[in-house]
Design a protein around this motif. Structure first.
Motif, short mmCIF file in Angstrom:
data_model
loop_
_atom_site.label_atom_id
_atom_site.label_comp_id
_atom_site.label_asym_id
_atom_site.label_seq_id
_atom_site.Cartn_x
_atom_site.Cartn_y
_atom_site.Cartn_z
N MET A 1 0.86 -1.24 0.08
CA MET A 1 0.01 0.02 0.05
C MET A 1 0.84 1.31 0.04
O MET A 1 0.60 2.28 -0.55
N VAL A 2 2.05 1.08 0.77
CA VAL A 2 3.01 2.52 0.78
C VAL A 2 3.39 2.57 -0.46
O VAL A 2 3.57 3.69 -0.99
N GLU A 7 3.48 5.96 -5.42
CA GLU A 7 3.49 6.05 -6.99
C GLU A 7 2.29 7.09 -7.21
O GLU A 7 2.69 7.94 -8.04
N LEU A 8 1.35 7.14 -6.38
CA LEU A 8 0.26 8.13 -6.56
C LEU A 8 0.61 9.65 -6.18
O LEU A 8 0.48 10.57 -6.85
N SER A 28 -4.01 6.53 2.15
CA SER A 28 -3.07 7.11 3.02
C SER A 28 -3.77 6.97 4.41
O SER A 28 -3.06 6.62 5.36
N ASP A 29 -5.34 7.10 4.60
CA ASP A 29 -5.80 6.75 5.85
C ASP A 29 -5.57 5.43 6.20
O ASP A 29 -5.65 5.26 7.35
N ASP A 35 -0.54 1.62 10.81
CA ASP A 35 0.38 1.92 11.58
C ASP A 35 0.23 2.26 13.10
O ASP A 35 0.83 1.89 13.94
N GLN A 36 -0.90 3.01 13.12
CA GLN A 36 -1.40 3.40 14.61
C GLN A 36 -1.68 1.95 15.37
O GLN A 36 -1.41 1.87 16.56
N ARG A 37 -2.35 0.79 14.79
CA ARG A 37 -2.75 -0.15 15.15
C ARG A 37 -1.54 -1.27 15.74
O ARG A 37 -1.36 -1.62 16.57
#
Length: 103
Positions: A1-2, A7-8, A28-29, A35-37
């Motif tokens: 996803m990163v 790329e976007l 991004s969300d 990451d928070q979890r």
């Protein structure tokens, strides 16, 4: 996803006017939630942040005129005194960090 988010971003999708902006924000969300979890950041006090910044910039207590005399800095670092709003404003400018880092 990163990789997809990167790329976007490379094609300009971080711009609100770009046709892929909504996709970029959704990915991004999702990355943020993941990451928070899985990698939560520890809660730090303003004094912890100040100690870290002093260490990173190799500063002594006497090299913080934004706070005052060395004795005042010592009292703050030992927890006997707190950072004031003026201290935080000056420190955030000096170190280029958000004032929120000290709250």
């Amino acid at each position: 996803m990163v990789e997809i988010a990167n790329e976007l971003a490379d094609i300009g999708a971080a711009d609100e006017l770009h046709h892929s902006y909504d996709l970029f924000m959704m990915i991004s969300d999702l990355i943020h939630v993941y990451d928070q979890r899985h990698y939560p950041l520890p809660q730090l006090s303003g004094i912890d942040v100040l100690r870290f910044l002093m260490d990173q910039h190799e500063l002594t207590q006497s090299e913080l005129p934004e706070i005052g005399r060395q004795s005042v800095v010592s009292e703050i670092l030992s927890g006997k005194r707190g950072l004031t709003v003026d201290h935080i404003r000056h420190l955030s400018r000096r170190f280029g960090v958000s004032p929120n880092a000290f709250f």
